[in-house]
Design a protein around this motif. Structure first.
Motif, PDB file in Angstrom:
ATOM      1  N   VAL A  46       0.869  -1.181   0.000  1.00 51.04           N
ATOM      2  CA  VAL A  46       0.000   0.000   0.000  1.00 51.04           C
ATOM      3  C   VAL A  46       0.904   1.229   0.000  1.00 51.04           C
ATOM      4  N   GLU A  83       2.167  -2.923   4.416  1.00 47.32           N
ATOM      5  CA  GLU A  83       2.210  -4.218   3.742  1.00 47.32           C
ATOM      6  C   GLU A  83       1.177  -5.124   4.409  1.00 47.32           C
ATOM      7  N   LYS A  92       6.018   3.434  -0.006  1.00 50.97           N
ATOM      8  CA  LYS A  92       5.725   2.107   0.549  1.00 50.97           C
ATOM      9  C   LYS A  92       5.306   2.328   1.996  1.00 50.97           C
ATOM     10  N   ALA A 102       2.856  -0.552  -5.903  1.00 51.23           N
ATOM     11  CA  ALA A 102       1.813  -0.779  -4.894  1.00 51.23           C
ATOM     12  C   ALA A 102       0.542  -1.325  -5.543  1.00 51.23           C
ATOM     13  N   SER A 103      -0.029  -2.367  -4.937  1.00 46.57           N
ATOM     14  CA  SER A 103      -1.308  -2.913  -5.411  1.00 46.57           C
ATOM     15  C   SER A 103      -2.462  -2.013  -4.990  1.00 46.57           C
ATOM     16  N   ILE A 104      -2.338  -1.413  -3.807  1.00 44.78           N
ATOM     17  CA  ILE A 104      -3.311  -0.429  -3.327  1.00 44.78           C
ATOM     18  C   ILE A 104      -2.585   0.905  -3.388  1.00 44.78           C
ATOM     19  N   ARG A 105      -2.856   1.653  -4.469  1.00 45.06           N
ATOM     20  CA  ARG A 105      -2.051   2.840  -4.780  1.00 45.06           C
ATOM     21  C   ARG A 105      -2.830   4.125  -4.559  1.00 45.06           C
TER      22      ARG A 105
END
Length: 122
Positions: free
Chosen positions: A36, A57, A54, A42-45
């Motif tokens: 995140v 996590e 970053k 990041a997958s959740i951006r």
């Protein structure tokens, strides 16, 4: 002798509740840690400048899911401060906040490759 089978959480559903992504939903696998932050990886951006590249996590831990603050700055979980280096369990309904506007809610955690649901996993 009978054994107890514990289902492993494999995915999650989140909804952005603040920031530039407001209202968007994501379904994410938990086969690797979910990053995140502002980073392109990041997958959740988030795009907000007061979110670390970053920041957090999210990953499986045993039969549950944990969040770890990997930033130099605090995060909030359900209104409680998560200091740098601290971790906490993740549950449906939890709201994570970063900076002044960036927010998301854990809507559901899922097992066995199914779409995540907020209900019981047994």
């Amino acid at each position: 002798m009978t054994g107890r089978c514990i289902a492993m959480i494999e995915n999650m559903k989140i909804t952005f509740t603040g920031g530039g992504n407001l209202g968007e939903e994501l379904f994410l696998p938990l086969d690797a840690p979910v990053l995140v932050g502002r980073s392109h990886s990041a997958s959740i951006r988030f795009r907000e400048s007061d979110v670390s590249g970053k920041h957090l996590e999210i990953s499986r831990s045993g039969d549950g899911v944990m969040a770890l603050n990997i930033s130099r700055y605090k995060a909030m979980v359900n209104g409680t401060i998560l200091q740098p280096g601290e971790s906490c369990p993740v549950n449906p309904g939890d709201v994570f906040a970063f900076g002044s506007k960036a927010r998301f809610r854990i809507d559901a955690l899922g097992v066995s490759g199914d779409s995540p649901t907020g209900g019981s996993t047994d």
